[in-house]
Design a protein around this motif. Structure first.
Motif, short mmCIF file in Angstrom:
data_model
loop_
_atom_site.label_atom_id
_atom_site.label_comp_id
_atom_site.label_asym_id
_atom_site.label_seq_id
_atom_site.Cartn_x
_atom_site.Cartn_y
_atom_site.Cartn_z
N ARG A 28 0.84 -1.20 0.00
CA ARG A 28 0.00 0.00 0.00
C ARG A 28 0.87 1.25 0.00
O ARG A 28 1.82 1.35 0.78
N GLY A 29 0.55 2.15 -0.90
CA GLY A 29 1.31 3.39 -1.01
C GLY A 29 2.34 3.39 -2.13
O GLY A 29 2.85 4.46 -2.50
N GLN A 30 2.65 2.20 -2.67
CA GLN A 30 3.60 2.14 -3.77
C GLN A 30 2.94 2.57 -5.08
O GLN A 30 1.73 2.48 -5.24
N ASP A 31 3.77 3.00 -6.03
CA ASP A 31 3.31 3.30 -7.38
C ASP A 31 3.53 2.07 -8.25
O ASP A 31 4.52 1.35 -8.08
N VAL A 32 2.61 1.83 -9.18
CA VAL A 32 2.78 0.72 -10.11
C VAL A 32 2.53 1.20 -11.54
O VAL A 32 1.83 2.19 -11.76
N ALA A 33 3.13 0.48 -12.48
CA ALA A 33 2.93 0.79 -13.90
C ALA A 33 2.62 -0.50 -14.64
O ALA A 33 3.37 -1.48 -14.53
N GLY B 40 -13.85 6.82 -16.71
CA GLY B 40 -13.93 5.67 -15.82
C GLY B 40 -12.81 5.58 -14.81
O GLY B 40 -12.85 4.74 -13.90
N LEU B 41 -11.81 6.43 -14.93
CA LEU B 41 -10.70 6.37 -13.96
C LEU B 41 -11.24 6.73 -12.58
O LEU B 41 -11.85 7.78 -12.41
N PRO B 42 -11.01 5.88 -11.60
CA PRO B 42 -11.69 6.06 -10.30
C PRO B 42 -11.19 7.22 -9.46
O PRO B 42 -11.92 7.70 -8.60
N SER B 43 -9.96 7.63 -9.69
CA SER B 43 -9.44 8.76 -8.91
C SER B 43 -8.26 9.36 -9.65
O SER B 43 -7.79 8.82 -10.66
N ASP B 44 -7.78 10.49 -9.16
CA ASP B 44 -6.63 11.13 -9.80
C ASP B 44 -5.33 10.38 -9.52
O ASP B 44 -4.27 10.81 -9.97
N ARG B 45 -5.42 9.28 -8.81
CA ARG B 45 -4.21 8.44 -8.64
C ARG B 45 -3.96 7.59 -9.87
O ARG B 45 -2.88 7.02 -10.02
N PHE B 46 -4.97 7.50 -10.71
CA PHE B 46 -4.88 6.68 -11.93
C PHE B 46 -4.55 7.58 -13.11
O PHE B 46 -5.20 8.61 -13.33
N ALA C 143 -3.19 7.25 -17.37
CA ALA C 143 -2.85 6.39 -18.50
C ALA C 143 -2.27 7.22 -19.62
O ALA C 143 -2.62 8.40 -19.79
N GLU C 144 -1.38 6.62 -20.38
CA GLU C 144 -0.79 7.31 -21.51
C GLU C 144 -0.53 6.35 -22.64
O GLU C 144 -0.38 5.14 -22.44
N ARG C 145 -0.41 6.91 -23.83
CA ARG C 145 -0.12 6.15 -25.05
C ARG C 145 0.62 7.11 -25.99
O ARG C 145 0.11 7.51 -27.01
N PRO C 146 1.83 7.48 -25.62
CA PRO C 146 2.51 8.62 -26.25
C PRO C 146 2.77 8.49 -27.75
O PRO C 146 2.78 9.50 -28.45
N GLU C 147 2.97 7.28 -28.24
CA GLU C 147 3.26 7.13 -29.67
C GLU C 147 2.14 6.39 -30.39
O GLU C 147 2.35 5.92 -31.52
N GLY C 148 1.01 6.28 -29.74
CA GLY C 148 -0.12 5.65 -30.39
C GLY C 148 -0.03 4.15 -30.51
O GLY C 148 -0.79 3.54 -31.28
N SER C 149 0.88 3.56 -29.74
CA SER C 149 0.99 2.10 -29.77
C SER C 149 0.90 1.56 -28.35
O SER C 149 -0.20 1.39 -27.83
N VAL C 150 2.04 1.35 -27.72
CA VAL C 150 2.08 0.84 -26.35
C VAL C 150 1.41 1.83 -25.41
O VAL C 150 1.53 3.05 -25.56
N SER C 151 0.70 1.28 -24.43
CA SER C 151 0.06 2.13 -23.42
C SER C 151 0.49 1.68 -22.03
O SER C 151 0.79 0.50 -21.81
N THR C 152 0.55 2.65 -21.13
CA THR C 152 0.88 2.37 -19.74
C THR C 152 -0.20 2.93 -18.84
O THR C 152 -0.62 4.08 -19.01
N LEU C 153 -0.66 2.11 -17.93
CA LEU C 153 -1.59 2.55 -16.89
C LEU C 153 -0.79 2.65 -15.59
O LEU C 153 -0.17 1.68 -15.17
#
Lengths: 116, 109
Positions: free
Chosen positions: A15-20, A59-65, A67-77
């Protein structure tokens, strides 16, 4: 051909850690979706990209969430300061064109996140 | 508000028996309805959609706008049909899928 891939498949965080969480869509697919599936529930929509543009993040439940997809391919949440209620399977899906309903969404295997 | 209801959490039938998985929805417009299936240790995949009016693996589903239902049916269940089934709705102006909670189908010999 290769389907949607996600990594890691399993993630345990304190709890409290960041994940990608990473999603590799099917090559050439324009649309990318993230869903959250809690235990015993159906998937719930989080956010939608068309190429690199995030067109819907309602749909993102809070500002802790985030998401990005900077080059229009791979995405990271990314989830900051994880909480126990964030424990769920995170599903990524992609579809060929501009998110029209008739386009089939192809799902990845999901990332199971457990927050201790 | 959009809502998809699958009233049965678990449905158990014998091999060769007919099966019906129920799905009701609430939506004021004309949605597109789907059935997704997830076999054990596999990813979620599309089974069928109402606009295609097709039969996949012997399954059919008819959209009943009067009853706001989209029940999934198969006349003779097979053991390989055992899986988790999700009904999903896509509003005609949107793109995100709105899923029900799912029904686990168990077909026993």
């Amino acid at each position: 051909g290769a389907g949607v891939s996600q990594s890691p498949r399993y993630k345990v965080a304190k709890r409290g850690q960041d994940v990608a969480l990473r999603c590799d869509p099917i090559s050439g697919h324009v649309s990318l979706f993230w869903y959250q599936q809690a235990l015993g529930q159906g998937p719930e929509f989080l956010t939608y990209f068309q190429n690199e543009a995030q067109l819907d993040k309602s749909g993102l439940p809070s500002d802790r969430f985030f998401a990005e997809r900077p080059e229009g391919s791979v995405s990271t949440l990314k989830i900051q300061r994880t909480q126990q209620e964030d424990s769920a399977v995170y599903l990524c899906a992609s579809s060929l064109s501009g998110g029209r309903p008739k386009d089939t969404q192809y799902f990845g295997p999901g990332t199971r996140l457990t927050v201790l | 508000a959009q809502r998809v209801t699958q009233p049965e959490k678990l449905l158990s039938v014998f091999k060769g028996a007919p099966v019906e998985l129920k799905c009701n929805y609430s939506y004021s417009g004309s949605p597109e309805l789907f059935w997704y299936v997830q076999y054990s240790r596999q990813r979620l995949q599309l089974l069928l959609r109402h606009i295609s009016r097709e039969s996949i693996k012997g399954f059919t589903a008819d959209l009943n706008k009067g009853e706001t239902s989209f029940h999934l049916k198969k006349p003779f269940a097979q053991e390989e049909d055992s899986a988790m089934y999700y009904c999903a709705l896509n509003p005609n102006s949107g793109y995100a899928l709105n899923f029900g909670k799912g029904t686990s189908l168990l077909v026993t010999p």
